[in-house]
Design a protein around this motif. Structure first.
Motif, PDB file in Angstrom:
ATOM      1  N   ALA A  46       0.810  -1.223   0.000  1.00  0.00           N
ATOM      2  CA  ALA A  46       0.000   0.000   0.000  1.00  0.00           C
ATOM      3  C   ALA A  46       0.840   1.268   0.000  1.00  0.00           C
ATOM      4  CB  ALA A  46      -0.930   0.012   1.221  1.00  0.00           C
ATOM      5  N   LEU A  47       2.070   1.181   0.524  1.00  0.00           N
ATOM      6  CA  LEU A  47       2.885   2.378   0.718  1.00  0.00           C
ATOM      7  C   LEU A  47       4.143   2.322  -0.130  1.00  0.00           C
ATOM      8  CD1 LEU A  47       2.907   4.992   2.484  1.00  0.00           C
ATOM      9  CD2 LEU A  47       4.511   3.776   3.981  1.00  0.00           C
ATOM     10  N   GLU A  48       4.272   3.296  -1.014  1.00  0.00           N
ATOM     11  CA  GLU A  48       5.479   3.440  -1.834  1.00  0.00           C
ATOM     12  C   GLU A  48       6.501   4.261  -1.051  1.00  0.00           C
ATOM     13  OE1 GLU A  48       6.756   6.109  -5.698  1.00  0.00           O
ATOM     14  OE2 GLU A  48       4.725   5.304  -5.606  1.00  0.00           O
ATOM     15  N   LEU A  49       7.725   3.784  -0.986  1.00  0.00           N
ATOM     16  CA  LEU A  49       8.782   4.482  -0.256  1.00  0.00           C
ATOM     17  C   LEU A  49       9.989   4.620  -1.169  1.00  0.00           C
ATOM     18  CD1 LEU A  49       9.334   5.678   2.564  1.00  0.00           C
ATOM     19  CD2 LEU A  49      10.336   3.492   3.217  1.00  0.00           C
ATOM     20  N   GLN A  50      10.412   5.879  -1.400  1.00  0.00           N
ATOM     21  CA  GLN A  50      11.515   6.129  -2.320  1.00  0.00           C
ATOM     22  C   GLN A  50      12.515   7.087  -1.696  1.00  0.00           C
ATOM     23  OE1 GLN A  50       9.226   7.395  -5.917  1.00  0.00           O
ATOM     24  NE2 GLN A  50      10.340   5.751  -6.935  1.00  0.00           N
ATOM     25  N   SER A  51      13.775   6.965  -2.137  1.00  0.00           N
ATOM     26  CA  SER A  51      14.828   7.895  -1.762  1.00  0.00           C
ATOM     27  C   SER A  51      15.291   8.632  -3.015  1.00  0.00           C
ATOM     28  CB  SER A  51      16.009   7.158  -1.122  1.00  0.00           C
ATOM     29  OG  SER A  51      15.616   6.530   0.082  1.00  0.00           O
ATOM     30  N   TYR A  52      15.720   9.874  -2.842  1.00  0.00           N
ATOM     31  CA  TYR A  52      16.146  10.706  -3.967  1.00  0.00           C
ATOM     32  C   TYR A  52      17.458  11.389  -3.626  1.00  0.00           C
ATOM     33  CZ  TYR A  52      11.171  10.454  -5.281  1.00  0.00           C
ATOM     34  OH  TYR A  52       9.905  10.033  -5.592  1.00  0.00           O
ATOM     35  N   ASP A  53      18.169  11.841  -4.664  1.00  0.00           N
ATOM     36  CA  ASP A  53      19.232  12.807  -4.454  1.00  0.00           C
ATOM     37  C   ASP A  53      18.735  14.144  -5.007  1.00  0.00           C
ATOM     38  OD1 ASP A  53      19.561  12.805  -7.265  1.00  0.00           O
ATOM     39  OD2 ASP A  53      21.139  11.279  -7.162  1.00  0.00           O
ATOM     40  N   ILE A  54      19.525  15.192  -4.830  1.00  0.00           N
ATOM     41  CA  ILE A  54      19.043  16.523  -5.221  1.00  0.00           C
ATOM     42  C   ILE A  54      18.846  16.639  -6.728  1.00  0.00           C
ATOM     43  CG2 ILE A  54      19.998  17.714  -3.224  1.00  0.00           C
ATOM     44  CD1 ILE A  54      22.343  18.575  -4.991  1.00  0.00           C
ATOM     45  N   ASP A  55      19.535  15.797  -7.495  1.00  0.00           N
ATOM     46  CA  ASP A  55      19.417  15.871  -8.949  1.00  0.00           C
ATOM     47  C   ASP A  55      18.134  15.250  -9.468  1.00  0.00           C
ATOM     48  OD1 ASP A  55      22.005  17.091  -9.393  1.00  0.00           O
ATOM     49  OD2 ASP A  55      22.859  15.147  -8.852  1.00  0.00           O
ATOM     50  N   HIS A  56      17.536  14.353  -8.690  1.00  0.00           N
ATOM     51  CA  HIS A  56      16.355  13.632  -9.161  1.00  0.00           C
ATOM     52  C   HIS A  56      15.105  13.921  -8.347  1.00  0.00           C
ATOM     53  CE1 HIS A  56      19.796  11.260 -10.722  1.00  0.00           C
ATOM     54  NE2 HIS A  56      19.027  11.136 -11.779  1.00  0.00           N
ATOM     55  N   PHE A  57      15.217  14.772  -7.329  1.00  0.00           N
ATOM     56  CA  PHE A  57      14.058  15.069  -6.504  1.00  0.00           C
ATOM     57  C   PHE A  57      12.946  15.732  -7.321  1.00  0.00           C
ATOM     58  CE2 PHE A  57      11.579  17.769  -3.615  1.00  0.00           C
ATOM     59  CZ  PHE A  57      11.188  16.824  -2.675  1.00  0.00           C
ATOM     60  N   GLY A  58      13.326  16.474  -8.360  1.00  0.00           N
ATOM     61  CA  GLY A  58      12.334  17.161  -9.180  1.00  0.00           C
ATOM     62  C   GLY A  58      11.278  16.251  -9.757  1.00  0.00           C
ATOM     63  N   GLU A  59      11.636  14.962  -9.942  1.00  0.00           N
ATOM     64  CA  GLU A  59      10.672  14.009 -10.477  1.00  0.00           C
ATOM     65  C   GLU A  59       9.467  13.851  -9.550  1.00  0.00           C
ATOM     66  OE1 GLU A  59      12.916  10.472 -10.927  1.00  0.00           O
ATOM     67  OE2 GLU A  59      14.381  11.360 -12.305  1.00  0.00           O
ATOM     68  N   SER A  60       9.673  14.097  -8.255  1.00  0.00           N
ATOM     69  CA  SER A  60       8.607  13.886  -7.281  1.00  0.00           C
ATOM     70  C   SER A  60       7.703  15.101  -7.113  1.00  0.00           C
ATOM     71  CB  SER A  60       9.211  13.521  -5.921  1.00  0.00           C
ATOM     72  OG  SER A  60       9.848  14.654  -5.337  1.00  0.00           O
ATOM     73  N   ALA A  75       5.945  22.478  -9.574  1.00  0.00           N
ATOM     74  CA  ALA A  75       6.943  23.175  -8.777  1.00  0.00           C
ATOM     75  C   ALA A  75       8.335  22.683  -9.141  1.00  0.00           C
ATOM     76  CB  ALA A  75       6.687  22.952  -7.288  1.00  0.00           C
ATOM     77  N   SER A  76       9.346  23.447  -8.758  1.00  0.00           N
ATOM     78  CA  SER A  76      10.727  23.023  -8.964  1.00  0.00           C
ATOM     79  C   SER A  76      11.572  23.543  -7.820  1.00  0.00           C
ATOM     80  CB  SER A  76      11.272  23.539 -10.304  1.00  0.00           C
ATOM     81  OG  SER A  76      11.266  24.956 -10.334  1.00  0.00           O
ATOM     82  N   SER A  77      12.499  22.710  -7.369  1.00  0.00           N
ATOM     83  CA  SER A  77      13.364  23.055  -6.249  1.00  0.00           C
ATOM     84  C   SER A  77      14.786  23.329  -6.722  1.00  0.00           C
ATOM     85  CB  SER A  77      13.404  21.912  -5.220  1.00  0.00           C
ATOM     86  OG  SER A  77      12.165  21.776  -4.574  1.00  0.00           O
TER      87      SER A  77
END
Length: 336
Positions: free
Chosen positions: A32-46, A52-54
């Motif tokens: 039921a729960l999706e759990l993901q990790s990102y780096d600063i280069d790929h966080f924009g996908e989320s 928005a954009s960071s």
């Protein structure tokens, strides 16, 4: 489904921290729960769903994570972020409710302190969020309901300060929902259970809006500062190879140096010179990662106004935790 059954399911979930706020330590991926990790280069996908954009202020040591639960109408996420500046948002016919799940109070939106308030974004919002420290946010995203109190909200952003008991109830509802998704996913396989969980969230969010004294859109006293910063940034981005002095930027924007400095400090939390450097460093990083195959660190640096390469490398490493040459080599390996 009777609400009491959802409460019973919540009793079996892992307990939250002593302060009543959720953390990723109490969560694990499930059906039921999706759990993901990102780096600063790929966080924009989320964050594309919100238009928005960071832009990172530093790489920091923050582990960037996102947990996401999809319900029939509503998507609930828990997001652990990083020091950044966020632009946006474009939520066509949708609403995002961002609930602080930590005690950090330094975040600003359009120069206005968010503090511990709940942030509601509706429709298209021309916002700049200054987030100098990594945060823990719960974000509920859903299509605009045709009922009160949501239908009465104007487009833009709203800061809500509900009664303490209402806020505590919302925190509990969010925590119980995500913990149930992590530890009892079978419960959420039942359509009636999913509906009950979603209704519980809507009831607590409705209460947060209704208990807030001011339901109107927030009109920041720094509107003129926003326009000043936007014009300054436009001038900087027009030719990133040229470093304009603060006096020149102020003159071209049509304000005094003091006003330009005050505007940039209020909206972006830093001086015009530092903001210009942050913009350029992030632009260099994107070019190193995705630019032409024959790109070089030197060419990218000079193209962004960094003529002293040793100083540039030191600034880049301070911002991103690695040398620009390391970014370039890794990006070339990823292509191969």
């Amino acid at each position: 489904m009777d609400q009491g059954l959802f409460d019973t399911a919540g009793d079996g979930a892992q307990r939250t921290a002593l302060d009543g706020l959720l953390s990723f330590q109490g969560l694990k991926p499930s059906a039921a729960l999706e759990l993901q990790s990102y780096d600063i280069d790929h966080f924009g996908e989320s964050e594309r769903y919100a238009g928005a954009s960071s832009m990172p202020l530093s790489a920091g040591a923050t582990a960037i994570k996102r947990a996401r639960l999809s319900l029939p109408v509503l998507t609930l996420s828990l997001v652990k972020t990083f020091p950044r500046i966020i632009r946006g948002y474009d939520l066509a016919h949708a609403i995002a409710v961002a609930v602080p799940m930590d005690h950090v109070t330094s975040t600003r939106i359009n120069g206005q302190s968010i503090g511990s308030s709940i942030l509601v974004l509706k429709g298209r919002s021309d916002c700049l969020v200054y987030e100098p420290a990594g945060r823990l946010w719960a974000v509920a995203y859903f299509s605009l309901p045709e009922r009160e109190p949501w239908s009465q909200l104007d487009d833009g952003y709203h800061l809500l300060s509900p009664a303490s008991d209402v806020l505590a109830s919302l925190h509990r509802s969010i925590s119980t929902t995500l913990e149930t998704a992590a530890h009892d996913p079978d419960f959420l396989n039942e359509p009636t259970s999913r509906t009950a969980v979603e209704q519980s969230l809507f009831v607590t969010m409705d209460a947060a809006i209704r208990s807030n004294a001011n339901r109107g859109p927030m009109h920041s006293t720094t509107d003129s500062y926003q326009r000043i910063v936007a014009e300054m940034e436009r001038l900087i981005r027009h030719d990133l190879a040229i470093w304009h002095k603060t006096t020149e930027l102020a003159e071209r924007v049509g304000v005094s140096v003091r006003t330009l400095q005050s505007a940039t400090q209020a909206i972006c939390g830093m001086s015009p010179h530092r903001y210009s450097r942050v913009l350029r460093l992030w632009s260099v990083r994107k070019q190193l990662r995705t630019g032409p195959a024959r790109r070089s660190v030197k060419a990218c640096a000079i193209g962004h106004g960094f003529w002293h390469l040793s100083e540039f490398a030191a600034s880049y490493r301070a911002a991103f935790g690695e040398l620009p040459s390391e970014t370039l080599h890794r990006s070339k390996r990823e292509v191969i």
